[in-house]
Scaffold this active site. Sequence first.
Site, short mmCIF file in Angstrom:
data_model
loop_
_atom_site.label_atom_id
_atom_site.label_comp_id
_atom_site.label_asym_id
_atom_site.label_seq_id
_atom_site.Cartn_x
_atom_site.Cartn_y
_atom_site.Cartn_z
N TYR A 136 12.57 22.34 34.29
CA TYR A 136 13.14 21.63 33.51
C TYR A 136 14.18 20.38 34.66
O TYR A 136 13.86 20.36 35.70
CB TYR A 136 14.20 22.32 32.81
CG TYR A 136 13.49 23.40 31.70
CD1 TYR A 136 12.61 22.88 31.07
CD2 TYR A 136 13.96 24.76 31.70
CE1 TYR A 136 11.68 23.92 30.25
CE2 TYR A 136 13.29 25.48 31.00
CZ TYR A 136 12.23 25.21 30.26
OH TYR A 136 11.35 26.00 29.53
N CYS B 7 8.22 39.54 22.24
CA CYS B 7 9.50 38.98 22.03
C CYS B 7 9.12 37.49 22.31
O CYS B 7 9.61 36.63 21.65
CB CYS B 7 10.64 39.47 22.89
SG CYS B 7 10.04 39.71 24.69
N CYS C 199 11.89 42.78 19.18
CA CYS C 199 11.39 43.68 20.25
C CYS C 199 10.51 44.78 19.57
O CYS C 199 10.65 45.23 18.68
CB CYS C 199 12.59 44.31 20.76
SG CYS C 199 11.88 45.70 21.97
N ALA D 68 4.80 55.48 13.97
CA ALA D 68 5.29 54.98 12.91
C ALA D 68 5.85 56.78 12.40
O ALA D 68 7.13 56.58 12.05
CB ALA D 68 4.39 54.79 11.85
#
Length: 666
Positions: free
Chosen positions: A170, A347, A359, A391
């Site tokens: 940047y 993410c 996440c 799960a």
Amino acid sequence: MYNKNRYKMGTPLQIGKMTVKNRIVFPPMNTNLTSENGCVTPEMEEYYVRRAKGGAGLIVLEAAVINGDTKNHPGQPVLYDRAQVAGWAHLVERLHRYDARVGVELVHYGSEASMLPRESPSGLSKYKDEPGTVLTKERIKEIQLEFVNSAKLARQAGMDCITLHACHGYLLAEFLSPVFNQRTDEYGGSFENRCRFLLETLDLCRKELGPNFPIFVRYSANEFILGGREMEECVELAKVLEEHGVDAVDISAGQPSAYLMTTPPNCLEQGKKLLVPYSAAIKRVVKVPVFTAIGIREPEDIEEILVKEEADLVCLGRPQLADPDYVNKALNGETDQIRHCLSCEFCLDTLDDDRRICCAVNPETGREREYNGITKAEVKKRVIVIGGGPAGMEAARVSKIRGHEVILFDKNPELGGTLNAAKVPPHKEMIGRLVEWYKLQLKELDVDIRLNEEITEEALDAMKPDAVFLAAGAHYIKRIKGSDGPNVIDAVQALQNPSQVGKRIVIVGGGASGAETADYFSGASMELSVKGAKELGGEVLYDFEQVGEKSNKEIAIVEMLPEICSDMDVFCKEVVLSTLQENGVSMNPSCRVDEITEEGVRAFDMKGEKELFFPADTVILAGGLRSNYENGFAEKSYPVLRIGDAIRVGKIKDAIYTAYYKACEI
């Protein structure tokens, strides 16, 4: 075992006039939690407060722009007007309640801003068609004053420090870089001239803030682009910054043409503890505190870095997304309780899609306002969980914390489901750590776990449950002619029973599962490392080192879609494809498999319009999954809640998220 009173990780550090309570930093990361106009929201507050509660000593808030034109994403945080101060001030006030020190990173995105307009030192950018306006000297002075204004507003908002964002390609970084900066005036050319813009900005901020307000500079120790800044200049820059009164040196890595080095994926061994050699070299030549970062996961590694004086502070970004209590757990000696980051890049994928931060292993991340911890249920219920994969384990964990009686059935001899296969390929060890974490949580919660037991609907009815979670996973569809032959197995069977796999292997399916299976059976003999981008916006170049014996297996991947690894994130995809190619794996996209025979696989090249034959001793199915019990457990007197692959075939995050959210409602 760690103890905050005995080990260096938990010791305070003086940075100028500011005392930080411990050595762990929650570094600046984009969240997309701001409002559409870039202001602080309640969601953003709760996200940061959760990390402060978790013990982070220093929180540097995500990059805030110094004017309204430079943006890297639509909801870019802003701090350039008095009207924006109140929101930041309230956030800082809340973080201070947990004894965290708070700063903010100030940025101008220059020519690498993903949104127009762009400004640059020399009109060079990865966005070659629209690199932005070349800055005049007059505009340089204006931007420097914009940094000063934002710094003043940060102090007004109650910040304890500021960070000047001079990394990742940047604007401040562009002036430092010999790649971006091709100017011929006093702001370009020599190292001294390339530092001038940053140093003048630093000096002006110091004049405005006074001698006692800490100012940090964050810069890329290695830009990972050919011709870019590397170790020697990285160390020299730290010395110059110290001479100009910086209070701490904060290092990162990369720039947008090699951003995978800023947040390295799990498949890149080089990314582990990436910046420790750089921070150690800087520590030898400066007296101000030095940050290190990237690829640090274990409390033992943090402690070693600090004890060996390779850094004074350690940045943990993604690890505190996965477990916001990481710091407190580490300091209290509860390291086995830490839920570790997988470095899976989920993410980043969500942010790239302009969605809020998430996440894969922590459904609360970015949703702390909605799910601020697991609450007790009003009525205790009998909950049955069918399936012990991610799960099922998450549903059992959450249900038990909510106070329910929980019984988990799994037909396999151990918990983990397909994660026990997913952890086998190279660099997937953190998936194994996740399985172990779940096992520990369920054991400590005293969940009734019944392994090697496949429950029938009749037996389930007899147990009179109040709710059932169906987490029985999925199976590979054998619709190809010959796919039920004796030489055919699926990817899970192959990874868990590698002795069943012959020398000549054809993998049917070139998604993540097929590619990682190929990576495993190719012997992982070649280790990839990143040299850097060839040029701005150019391809990333790699080096390869032989680290093991070359596999004697001949491997081909056959995939119907036009590309291999199409379901992988861009960073993992790039690394895995390069590794497979170097390991000699034959990759065949746009190929339809027509038949599997005893001798191999008949396929049709849809691009070249020709028939192909791949000889094989073993054919591995790695694509085409269907949910188990699609039509089972219907019309029950109790709710049957499908989670994970029982809803639709997905990834780890899909399994964990569906389980968490539904379990919170029972």
